[in-house]
Design a protein around this motif. Structure first.
Motif, mmCIF file in Angstrom:
data_model
loop_
_atom_site.group_PDB
_atom_site.id
_atom_site.type_symbol
_atom_site.label_atom_id
_atom_site.label_comp_id
_atom_site.label_asym_id
_atom_site.label_seq_id
_atom_site.Cartn_x
_atom_site.Cartn_y
_atom_site.Cartn_z
ATOM 1 N N ILE A 27 -6.462 7.971 -12.353
ATOM 2 C CA ILE A 27 -5.416 6.964 -12.137
ATOM 3 C C ILE A 27 -4.589 7.250 -10.883
ATOM 4 C CG2 ILE A 27 -3.306 5.988 -13.075
ATOM 5 C CD1 ILE A 27 -4.533 5.948 -15.756
ATOM 6 N N PRO A 28 -4.143 8.491 -10.649
ATOM 7 C CA PRO A 28 -3.376 8.744 -9.427
ATOM 8 C C PRO A 28 -4.120 8.297 -8.180
ATOM 9 C CG PRO A 28 -3.346 10.670 -10.829
ATOM 10 C CD PRO A 28 -4.288 9.711 -11.465
ATOM 11 N N GLY A 67 2.447 7.205 -6.339
ATOM 12 C CA GLY A 67 1.512 8.261 -6.701
ATOM 13 C C GLY A 67 2.044 9.633 -6.344
ATOM 14 N N PHE A 68 2.624 9.753 -5.146
ATOM 15 C CA PHE A 68 3.134 11.055 -4.729
ATOM 16 C C PHE A 68 4.352 11.457 -5.519
ATOM 17 C CE2 PHE A 68 0.374 12.333 -1.561
ATOM 18 C CZ PHE A 68 0.077 11.307 -0.688
ATOM 19 N N LEU A 118 2.506 1.844 -3.451
ATOM 20 C CA LEU A 118 1.520 2.408 -4.368
ATOM 21 C C LEU A 118 1.363 3.903 -4.130
ATOM 22 C CD1 LEU A 118 -1.490 -0.061 -4.554
ATOM 23 C CD2 LEU A 118 0.018 0.646 -6.405
ATOM 24 N N ALA A 119 1.164 4.237 -2.863
ATOM 25 C CA ALA A 119 0.937 5.645 -2.538
ATOM 26 C C ALA A 119 2.182 6.465 -2.817
ATOM 27 C CB ALA A 119 0.537 5.780 -1.071
ATOM 28 N N ALA A 120 3.341 5.932 -2.466
ATOM 29 C CA ALA A 120 4.583 6.680 -2.689
ATOM 30 C C ALA A 120 4.793 6.922 -4.174
ATOM 31 C CB ALA A 120 5.760 5.927 -2.086
ATOM 32 N N ARG A 164 -7.961 9.264 -17.210
ATOM 33 C CA ARG A 164 -6.598 9.530 -16.746
ATOM 34 C C ARG A 164 -6.588 10.239 -15.409
ATOM 35 N NH1 ARG A 164 -1.901 9.817 -20.584
ATOM 36 N NH2 ARG A 164 -1.146 9.656 -18.475
ATOM 37 N N LEU A 173 -0.198 15.811 -7.430
ATOM 38 C CA LEU A 173 -1.523 15.760 -6.834
ATOM 39 C C LEU A 173 -1.789 17.031 -6.054
ATOM 40 C CD1 LEU A 173 -1.333 12.108 -5.569
ATOM 41 C CD2 LEU A 173 -2.801 12.947 -7.381
ATOM 42 N N PHE A 233 -3.555 4.833 -7.070
ATOM 43 C CA PHE A 233 -2.305 4.596 -6.358
ATOM 44 C C PHE A 233 -2.365 5.076 -4.925
ATOM 45 C CE2 PHE A 233 0.623 2.909 -9.383
ATOM 46 C CZ PHE A 233 0.126 3.275 -10.618
ATOM 47 N N VAL A 234 -2.853 6.275 -4.762
ATOM 48 C CA VAL A 234 -2.783 6.897 -3.448
ATOM 49 C C VAL A 234 -3.982 6.528 -2.584
ATOM 50 C CG1 VAL A 234 -2.636 9.120 -2.317
ATOM 51 C CG2 VAL A 234 -1.471 8.772 -4.446
ATOM 52 N N PHE A 278 3.033 11.709 -9.728
ATOM 53 C CA PHE A 278 1.924 12.559 -10.154
ATOM 54 C C PHE A 278 1.919 13.836 -9.350
ATOM 55 C CE2 PHE A 278 0.296 9.325 -12.720
ATOM 56 C CZ PHE A 278 0.256 8.133 -12.013
ATOM 57 N N VAL A 328 0.833 -1.202 0.000
ATOM 58 C CA VAL A 328 0.000 0.000 0.000
ATOM 59 C C VAL A 328 0.866 1.250 0.000
ATOM 60 C CG1 VAL A 328 -1.736 1.278 1.264
ATOM 61 C CG2 VAL A 328 -1.890 -1.188 1.123
#
Lengths: 281, 296
Positions: free
Chosen positions: B9-10, A99-100, A95-97, B6, A105, B13-14, A103, A92
């Motif tokens: 998608i992030p 994403g950070f 995945l989050a890392a 799209r 965010l 992950f988060v 992307f 988990v």
């Protein structure tokens, strides 16, 4: 370098080794004491002058630990909980890392800041509310309850750590793979994952150790010995009537094993994990 | 499959991490803060669950027991972190003499590994080991001191020595952590200032003071802050060794909070105490990081 300088250098080395030797002695003596005490007969545990090396070493303390308390059960619980927590936190968290790290965010800075703050909370603040929460979810006295609690507290550190590792992998690698027709997930699996492996190992070590050593939540979220872990088993040798030092030391010695294994076999990963948070390389 | 756009998608992950942390982590925090705004004494159910605003906080800050506990905690933190920092820094320098053009020490990996073992032990284990060591009649500490003609002391049960005994335990366990962080910082230092300085004839001490220290300042600061945050909240070791005693001599803030909540059942005040601890830790960290960013 002429001879007198060489001599001075050698003297310096000598002093350095001496000081380090003293520090090692002070550092290792308590642990040595624990390990040898666990192999002493009950009479030898509190003998004066102290018994430095029990000859012959006896297993009676270990046997007592397994008979008097269900240490086997505790050991099993600890392993299950720690392994599952590690797998959960790392996947988990990774995945989050990712994403950070990859992307942009909205609000990611706020989230990251709150992860840092999360590290500052005194655990005692969470004890009662977490108990209430787990009771509502009917997860008291279950493996899953403790696993979820441990994973939750591992995640901030895991995410911060893994994010640092992701930054060290240039995104161009994934992008060129995706241009060649890979999906993003495929690119991650083929390119990023092998490069990330050391970072994953470092994070896994931390998550495992945290869960293995954790005491407070494993105690609060359980009310029978069914799922209790080794740290609680160690403490439970301290009854209101007496303290059973022998079996307690034996259990503590068993609890020591993962830490020792990590130091011997995985020191490199441990160091990476410990320092990445602090030093930007 | 509209949701596979799209933009989302992030979130895939988060999402899981955020969900878990918010549900299991944030909720208890908010609930805990909510409790701190109420008067809730478990052993006096007739008083119910009354909203009292910030009264718990005010009452705590005026409570001499809380203030004493705060004083104990601050003293403990300053002394312990100071000691660990000194030791850790020294050990880092000793195990990284390459920066001064010495040959790297043989066996550094083993030494470092062994020194790290205490940091990875369970607090319970550390507690029971040191309880044995500090024992009046059978402990190794008094045994060794007897060779120096020092009388056996009841280290963890005498008000004058209890706090320091705990400081020793925490230093024993955590100095290696500081050593590690500073060593990593030392490894990333550039060589050329040192070479330039020795050409100019600077002594080892001068090189240390004018090159090593300034370049290391961020790393030193991070190490100190991390330890301050952890030492300030210390709980396990104190509970195993002294339970906050003798009397209240080693009652650090976390132990105080525990007693208020689980012994006196004043849940509102216990929560408020925890949040005060968090507030202090936050303020100190922010001050440190502020200092860090203005210096570099």
């Amino acid at each position: 370098m002429n001879r007198s300088e060489q001599l001075r250098r050698n003297m310096d080395y000598l002093i350095i080794y001496l000081v380090l030797g003293i520090c090692l002695f002070v550092g290792m003596l308590p642990i040595y004491w624990l390990l040898t005490t666990s192999f002493k007969s009950t009479g030898q545990v509190f003998e004066m002058p102290p018994v430095w090396l029990p000859t012959p070493p006896v297993l009676s303390q270990y046997i007592q630990a397994f008979i008097r308390e269900p240490i086997g059960q505790n050991f099993f619980n600890s392993i299950i909980i720690a392994l599952t927590t590690t797998v959960g936190s790392v996947t988990v968290g990774a995945l989050a890392a990712y994403g950070f790290a990859r992307f942009r965010l909205k609000g990611s800075r706020f989230i990251l800041l709150s992860l840092l703050v999360g590290r500052m909370i005194p655990p005692i603040a969470m004890v009662f509310p977490l108990y209430v929460l787990m009771r509502t979810l009917h997860l008291l006295d279950t493996h899953m309850g403790i696993i979820i609690a441990h994973t939750t507290f591992n995640l901030p550190f895991a995410i911060l750590l893994l994010r640092g590792f992701f930054f060290q992998i240039p995104p161009e690698l994934e992008e060129s793979a995706m241009i060649d027709g890979c999906s993003r997930l495929g690119a991650v699996r083929r390119i990023v994952f092998p490069l990330l492996a050391p970072g994953l190992a470092a994070t896994a070590i931390f998550c495992f150790l945290f869960s293995w050593n954790e005491f407070m939540f494993a105690l609060i979220l359980t009310y029978t010995n069914k799922v209790r872990t080794i740290p609680i088993a160690i403490a439970s040798f301290q009854t209101d009537r007496d303290i059973f030092w022998g079996p307690m030391c034996a259990t503590a010695a068993i609890g020591l094993v993962p830490a020792l294994l990590i130091i011997v076999f995985a020191q490199r990963y441990l160091l990476r994990g410990l320092t990445l948070g602090a030093v930007k390389e | 499959m509209g949701f596979m756009r799209r933009k989302y998608i992030p979130l895939v992950f988060v999402g899981p991490a955020l969900a878990i942390m918010n549900l299991i982590g944030l909720f208890p925090l908010i609930y805990s803060f909510y409790i701190s705004l109420h008067r809730w004494i478990l052993t006096k159910p007739h008083l119910g669950f009354r909203y009292v605003g910030l009264a718990n906080y005010v009452r705590l800050l005026q409570n001499p027991a809380f203030l004493y506990s705060l004083q104990i905690t601050v003293t403990f933190t300053l002394l312990a972190v100071g000691l660990q920092f000194g030791l850790g820094f020294g050990l880092a320098l000793l195990t990284n003499v390459e920066i001064e053009r010495y040959k790297p020490l043989k066996g550094v990996r083993i030494i470092r590994g062994l020194l790290l073992i205490p940091y990875m032990l369970m607090p319970v284990t550390v507690g029971i080991i040191w309880r044995m060591l500090y024992d009046v009649r059978y402990g190794l500490i008094n045994y060794f001191l007897s060779f120096l003609r020092i009388e056996p002391h009841v280290w963890i049960a005498e008000p004058s020595t209890a706090l320091f005994s705990l400081i020793v335990v925490d230093t024993w366990q955590c100095s290696a952590f500081i050593m590690l962080i500073i060593a990593a910082g030392l490894k990333s230092l550039p060589r050329w200032p040192y070479e330039a300085a020795s050409i100019d004839g600077a002594s080892i001490w001068q090189r240390f003071k004018f090159i090593t220290l300034p370049l290391l300042k961020p790393v030193l600061l991070v190490a100190v802050v991390i330890r301050i945050i952890d030492v300030f909240r210390i709980f396990d070791i104190v509970m195993v060794l002294t339970l906050g005693g003798p009397g209240h001599a080693t009652e650090t803030l976390s132990v105080f909070s525990y007693r208020v909540g689980f012994v006196f059942s004043k849940m509102g005040q216990a929560s408020a105490c925890s949040y005060l601890i968090l507030a202090i830790v936050l303020v100190v960290s922010m001050l440190f990081f502020n200092w860090l960013y203005t210096e570099t």
